[in-house]
Design an enzyme around this catalytic site. Structure first.
Site, PDB file in Angstrom:
ATOM      1  N   LYS A   1       1.010   4.523   2.574  1.00  0.00           N
ATOM      2  CA  LYS A   1       1.300   4.385   3.993  1.00  0.00           C
ATOM      3  C   LYS A   1       2.695   4.911   4.310  1.00  0.00           C
ATOM      4  CE  LYS A   1      -0.580   1.134   6.362  1.00  0.00           C
ATOM      5  NZ  LYS A   1      -0.953  -0.148   7.008  1.00  0.00           N
TER       6      LYS A   1
ATOM      7  N   GLU B   1       0.850  -1.189   0.000  1.00  0.00           N
ATOM      8  CA  GLU B   1       0.000   0.000   0.000  1.00  0.00           C
ATOM      9  C   GLU B   1       0.889   1.242   0.000  1.00  0.00           C
ATOM     10  OE1 GLU B   1      -3.511  -0.468   2.782  1.00  0.00           O
ATOM     11  OE2 GLU B   1      -2.411  -2.317   3.270  1.00  0.00           O
TER      12      GLU B   1
END
Length: 362
Positions: free
Chosen positions: A313, A310
């Site tokens: 992040k 991801e």
């Protein structure tokens, strides 16, 4: 003799099925390059991942999960806790909108009310709202007649633990007991498990002098820590058993723990190599089929963190926890069932109801 062989085969089949059903994967969405929810659900199904953690009631994901037969842990985000705690009608609306509107086409298993809320970890502002929100969500679930199928809990990190060594001496911090003891009582009264995010990676990263890498990766070839008659070869078991000991000291001896997150990043920080991450995850999937020294012979329901890398992040290593790349290609060759080639029953148990699964795992 034939009867004994048949009985042994039945026991092995039972253990294998329990193990196969013990591993899920967390579906995080903090990336700007992730596939649409319909493709993600298809990826779960094609890899025989039959449990999924969803951190918020994302409507596209819930729509995609209809008819998938994937069991779902759905989260109440920390930002929603205050409104659900202060107004029971808000909790009823939340359950109607995000659970009842999809049930039974979506197989909800748990509602995680808040994630890693603690008086001591930076999320202290949410502390007053967790238990009231849990109570209001539970009341809404009861009103829907779903209390035996969907369990209400909260997901913690281990900053609540004050002493973890040796595991039998595990105890919660004194300054969190006022917050957490009533939550334990709620879980006991409702026969719900505690959800816990358990990361040997962070313990190793913060203390590599005293914790060896093989102990953190499940690769130690001998007992590393003796605790009375119990021998610990890996840090995961020691952390989980310390939590069980802490629960026993706080009136929660009857509680089961569901490991709601565990993983190892493959880049971006200390000891974050591809090989370390692959080793940890592969060994974890196999290991949780068998329990801990304190509670042996019982599969540990565990959710790997996370489905994808991801890229939104921070810090850098947080971008690299995925077991898949955003293009849906596997990062590692992981058998999510933890089954061996001769494990002929692996993946064949698709008929158990949510209620029966809860009984078998808790």
């Amino acid at each position: 003799m034939a009867a004994m062989v048949i009985l042994l085969g039945f026991l092995l089949a039972t253990l294998q099925i329990t193990g196969v059903r013990s591993v899920g994967v967390c579906y995080g969405m903090m990336g700007n390059n992730l596939p649409p929810a319909t493709q993600v659900v298809s990826l779960y199904k094609s890899n025989k991942i039959d449990r999924l953690r969803l951190y918020d009631p994302n409507q596209a994901a819930l729509q995609a999960l209809r008819g998938s037969n994937i069991q779902v842990m759905i989260g109440v985000p920390n930002s929603d806790l205050q409104s659900l705690a202060s107004n029971p009608s808000q909790a009823r609306s939340w359950v109607q909108r995000n659970v009842r509107n999809y049930h039974p086409a979506v197989r909800f298993r748990y509602i995680a009310v808040g994630n890693e809320v603690s008086p001591v970890n930076g999320a202290a502002r949410f502390v007053p709202f967790v238990l009231p929100a849990m109570r209001n969500i539970q009341s809404a679930i009861n009103a829907a007649g779903l209390q035996n199928q969907i369990k209400v809990s909260t997901s913690i990190d281990l900053t609540l633990i004050g002493n973890s060594y040796p595991p039998s001496q595990g105890a919660f911090r004194g300054d969190v007991r006022g917050y957490f003891d009533p939550i334990i009582a709620f879980l006991v009264n409702n026969r719900s498990p505690l959800l816990a995010n358990i990361y040997p990676y962070f313990s190793y990263k913060d203390n590599p002098r005293d914790i060896s890498l093989p102990y953190a990766l499940f690769t130690a070839n001998a007992v590393v820590v003796w605790d009375g008659q119990r021998g610990y070869r890996n840090l995961f078991d020691a952390m989980l058993d310390a939590l069980y000991s802490a629960l026993e000291r706080a009136g929660g001896a009857s509680l089961e723990v569901v490991v709601s997150e565990s993983g190892w990043p493959s880049a971006g920080g200390f000891a974050t190599t591809f090989d370390n991450a692959k080793t940890y995850l592969s060994n974890l999937v196999r290991h949780v089929k068998g329990g801990t020294p304190k509670r042996p012979g019982r599969a540990i329901e565990t959710y790997l963190f996370a489905m994808f890398d991801e890229n939104n992040k921070e810090p850098q290593y947080e971008k690299h926890f995925g077991v898949f790349f955003p293009n849906k290609q596997p990062k590692y060759n992981i058998n999510f069932s933890g089954a061996k080639p001769w494990d002929v029953f692996a993946g064949n148990d698709t008929t158990t109801s949510t209620e029966e699964s809860l009984k078998s795992d808790m």
